[in-house]
Design a protein around this motif. Structure first.
Motif, PDB file in Angstrom:
ATOM      1  N   LEU A   1       0.792  -1.018  -0.067  1.00  0.00           N
ATOM      2  CA  LEU A   1       0.013   0.060   0.013  1.00  0.00           C
ATOM      3  C   LEU A   1       0.837   1.238   0.004  1.00  0.00           C
ATOM      4  CD1 LEU A   1      -2.898   1.150   0.006  1.00  0.00           C
ATOM      5  CD2 LEU A   1      -2.604   1.069   2.776  1.00  0.00           C
ATOM      6  N   LYS A   2       1.859   1.126   0.803  1.00  0.00           N
ATOM      7  CA  LYS A   2       2.696   2.368   0.848  1.00  0.00           C
ATOM      8  C   LYS A   2       3.458   2.541  -0.422  1.00  0.00           C
ATOM      9  CE  LYS A   2       6.848   3.973   3.814  1.00  0.00           C
ATOM     10  NZ  LYS A   2       7.947   3.514   4.597  1.00  0.00           N
ATOM     11  N   ILE A   3       3.920   1.537  -1.098  1.00  0.00           N
ATOM     12  CA  ILE A   3       4.289   1.512  -2.321  1.00  0.00           C
ATOM     13  C   ILE A   3       3.489   2.074  -3.425  1.00  0.00           C
ATOM     14  CG2 ILE A   3       5.427   0.266  -4.407  1.00  0.00           C
ATOM     15  CD1 ILE A   3       6.840  -1.594  -2.192  1.00  0.00           C
ATOM     16  N   CYS A   4       2.417   1.441  -3.473  1.00  0.00           N
ATOM     17  CA  CYS A   4       1.248   2.154  -4.139  1.00  0.00           C
ATOM     18  C   CYS A   4       1.216   3.647  -4.078  1.00  0.00           C
ATOM     19  CB  CYS A   4      -0.006   1.305  -4.046  1.00  0.00           C
ATOM     20  SG  CYS A   4       0.118  -0.246  -4.738  1.00  0.00           S
ATOM     21  N   GLU A   5       1.175   4.054  -2.682  1.00  0.00           N
ATOM     22  CA  GLU A   5       0.939   5.473  -2.482  1.00  0.00           C
ATOM     23  C   GLU A   5       1.940   6.150  -3.164  1.00  0.00           C
ATOM     24  OE1 GLU A   5       0.097   5.364   1.529  1.00  0.00           O
ATOM     25  OE2 GLU A   5      -2.131   4.931   1.351  1.00  0.00           O
ATOM     26  N   GLU A   6       3.294   5.869  -2.874  1.00  0.00           N
ATOM     27  CA  GLU A   6       4.464   6.458  -3.569  1.00  0.00           C
ATOM     28  C   GLU A   6       4.335   6.607  -5.169  1.00  0.00           C
ATOM     29  OE1 GLU A   6       7.775   4.443  -1.850  1.00  0.00           O
ATOM     30  OE2 GLU A   6       7.515   5.300   0.086  1.00  0.00           O
TER      31      GLU A   6
ATOM     32  N   PHE B   1       3.043   9.300 -10.043  1.00  0.00           N
ATOM     33  CA  PHE B   1       2.244   9.612 -11.428  1.00  0.00           C
ATOM     34  C   PHE B   1       1.455  11.049 -11.319  1.00  0.00           C
ATOM     35  CE2 PHE B   1       1.318   4.668 -11.865  1.00  0.00           C
ATOM     36  CZ  PHE B   1       2.467   4.591 -12.833  1.00  0.00           C
ATOM     37  N   ASP B   2       0.960  11.301 -10.009  1.00  0.00           N
ATOM     38  CA  ASP B   2       0.211  12.590 -10.029  1.00  0.00           C
ATOM     39  C   ASP B   2       1.094  13.946 -10.605  1.00  0.00           C
ATOM     40  OD1 ASP B   2      -1.959  11.200  -9.455  1.00  0.00           O
ATOM     41  OD2 ASP B   2      -2.178  11.791  -7.338  1.00  0.00           O
TER      42      ASP B   2
ATOM     43  N   THR C   1       3.702  13.558 -12.261  1.00  0.00           N
ATOM     44  CA  THR C   1       4.264  13.400 -13.682  1.00  0.00           C
ATOM     45  C   THR C   1       3.053  13.949 -14.837  1.00  0.00           C
ATOM     46  OG1 THR C   1       5.410  11.431 -13.177  1.00  0.00           O
ATOM     47  CG2 THR C   1       5.051  11.582 -15.710  1.00  0.00           C
ATOM     48  N   ALA C   2       1.732  13.668 -14.092  1.00  0.00           N
ATOM     49  CA  ALA C   2       0.737  14.278 -14.916  1.00  0.00           C
ATOM     50  C   ALA C   2       0.568  15.683 -14.926  1.00  0.00           C
ATOM     51  CB  ALA C   2      -0.704  13.618 -14.444  1.00  0.00           C
ATOM     52  N   LYS C   3       0.855  16.176 -13.742  1.00  0.00           N
ATOM     53  CA  LYS C   3       0.759  17.671 -13.469  1.00  0.00           C
ATOM     54  C   LYS C   3       1.949  18.486 -14.341  1.00  0.00           C
ATOM     55  CE  LYS C   3       0.831  21.171 -10.108  1.00  0.00           C
ATOM     56  NZ  LYS C   3       1.085  21.284  -8.398  1.00  0.00           N
ATOM     57  N   HIS C   4       3.311  17.659 -14.334  1.00  0.00           N
ATOM     58  CA  HIS C   4       4.358  18.143 -15.257  1.00  0.00           C
ATOM     59  C   HIS C   4       3.962  18.021 -16.859  1.00  0.00           C
ATOM     60  CE1 HIS C   4       8.441  19.124 -16.321  1.00  0.00           C
ATOM     61  NE2 HIS C   4       8.458  17.953 -17.051  1.00  0.00           N
ATOM     62  N   ILE C   5       3.495  17.108 -17.010  1.00  0.00           N
ATOM     63  CA  ILE C   5       3.155  17.071 -18.524  1.00  0.00           C
ATOM     64  C   ILE C   5       2.029  17.849 -19.235  1.00  0.00           C
ATOM     65  CG2 ILE C   5       1.784  15.247 -20.277  1.00  0.00           C
ATOM     66  CD1 ILE C   5       3.169  13.171 -18.733  1.00  0.00           C
ATOM     67  N   LYS C   6       1.007  18.340 -18.191  1.00  0.00           N
ATOM     68  CA  LYS C   6       0.126  19.391 -18.488  1.00  0.00           C
ATOM     69  C   LYS C   6       0.652  20.502 -18.476  1.00  0.00           C
ATOM     70  CE  LYS C   6      -4.070  17.275 -16.379  1.00  0.00           C
ATOM     71  NZ  LYS C   6      -4.964  17.263 -15.372  1.00  0.00           N
ATOM     72  N   VAL C   7       1.734  20.934 -17.665  1.00  0.00           N
ATOM     73  CA  VAL C   7       2.234  22.366 -17.723  1.00  0.00           C
ATOM     74  C   VAL C   7       3.346  22.418 -19.084  1.00  0.00           C
ATOM     75  CG1 VAL C   7       4.312  23.422 -16.487  1.00  0.00           C
ATOM     76  CG2 VAL C   7       2.620  22.507 -15.166  1.00  0.00           C
ATOM     77  N   GLN C   8       3.926  21.133 -19.308  1.00  0.00           N
ATOM     78  CA  GLN C   8       4.741  21.202 -20.482  1.00  0.00           C
ATOM     79  C   GLN C   8       4.041  21.303 -21.813  1.00  0.00           C
ATOM     80  OE1 GLN C   8       7.860  21.811 -19.408  1.00  0.00           O
ATOM     81  NE2 GLN C   8       8.507  20.334 -20.798  1.00  0.00           N
ATOM     82  N   ALA C   9       2.661  20.932 -21.682  1.00  0.00           N
ATOM     83  CA  ALA C   9       2.046  20.805 -22.801  1.00  0.00           C
ATOM     84  C   ALA C   9       1.444  22.358 -23.158  1.00  0.00           C
ATOM     85  CB  ALA C   9       0.711  20.026 -22.769  1.00  0.00           C
ATOM     86  N   ARG C  10       1.030  23.154 -22.066  1.00  0.00           N
ATOM     87  CA  ARG C  10       0.876  24.401 -22.045  1.00  0.00           C
ATOM     88  C   ARG C  10       1.515  25.126 -22.684  1.00  0.00           C
ATOM     89  NH1 ARG C  10      -2.653  23.540 -17.153  1.00  0.00           N
ATOM     90  NH2 ARG C  10      -0.780  24.394 -16.091  1.00  0.00           N
TER      91      ARG C  10
END
Length: 195
Positions: A143-148, A153-154, A156-165
């Motif tokens: 569970l700890k590993i999954c949370e990390e 992932f969150d 990375t997703a945020k970074h990809i959105k910023v990069q895309a903009r």
């Protein structure tokens, strides 16, 4: 101690509440399994009480008695306080390792638990608690590993959105400059042509 009505609902062989009761031609009833075991040990199919021979190798189910027993057990289970055996109204002091359930000392001596292994209920509870903890530890780690991983992932997703903009803004600026250059070039060519 069993009440009179409870005694009437007990199999004469195992002394427990009937399970799948069958009725013989002599009108005596027994648990289906108890009767099978009784007949297996004897050369003839006779009634365990009156010794009268049974003509049917598969006696019919006593539906009325089955329904009575089920109703009685349901009522008793609802009345029985927690921590008490619903069959004997005794405190649970032992744990049957074969059935994986708490039992009272009377259950322990019953035919249902013949040749079974028992542990004191506290000892069994500790053992189960230990096993649960051991099972829980690797799950907590996972569970700890999954949370990390989820956090990464969150991010990375945020970074990809910023990069895309940012990339979108750059593309628009480049095309704006290109349009401006082409417009100026068009104007210059047309001016040159007019001259």
């Amino acid at each position: 101690m069993a009440s009179r009505s409870e005694e009437d609902l007990c199999c004469p062989v195992c002394q427990e509440i009937f399970t799948d009761p069958v009725i013989l031609s002599c009108s005596h009833s027994f648990c289906k399994d108890c009767l099978k075991r009784w007949w297996k040990e004897r050369p003839t199919h006779e009634c365990p009480i009156c010794k009268r021979r049974s003509s049917k190798p598969e006696p019919p189910l006593n539906r009325a008695l089955k329904n009575l027993c089920e109703s009685f057990l349901q009522e008793r289970d609802q009345r029985a306080p927690e921590g008490l055996c619903s069959l004997h109204s005794e405190k649970f002091k032992l744990f049957c390792l074969d059935h994986q359930q708490p039992v009272c000392v009377v259950c322990c001596a019953s035919e249902k638990h013949t040749n079974h292994r028992f542990r004191p209920i506290d000892e069994a509870a500790q053992q189960h608690k230990k096993e649960l903890q051991e099972t829980l530890e690797p799950l907590k780690e996972k569970l700890k590993i999954c949370e990390e991983v989820q956090v990464k992932f969150d991010q990375t997703a945020k970074h990809i959105k910023v990069q895309a903009r940012h990339t979108e803004r750059q593309i628009k600026e480049q095309f704006k400059k290109l349009h401006q250059f082409l417009a100026e070039e068009e104007e210059a060519r047309l001016a040159a042509l007019r001259e």
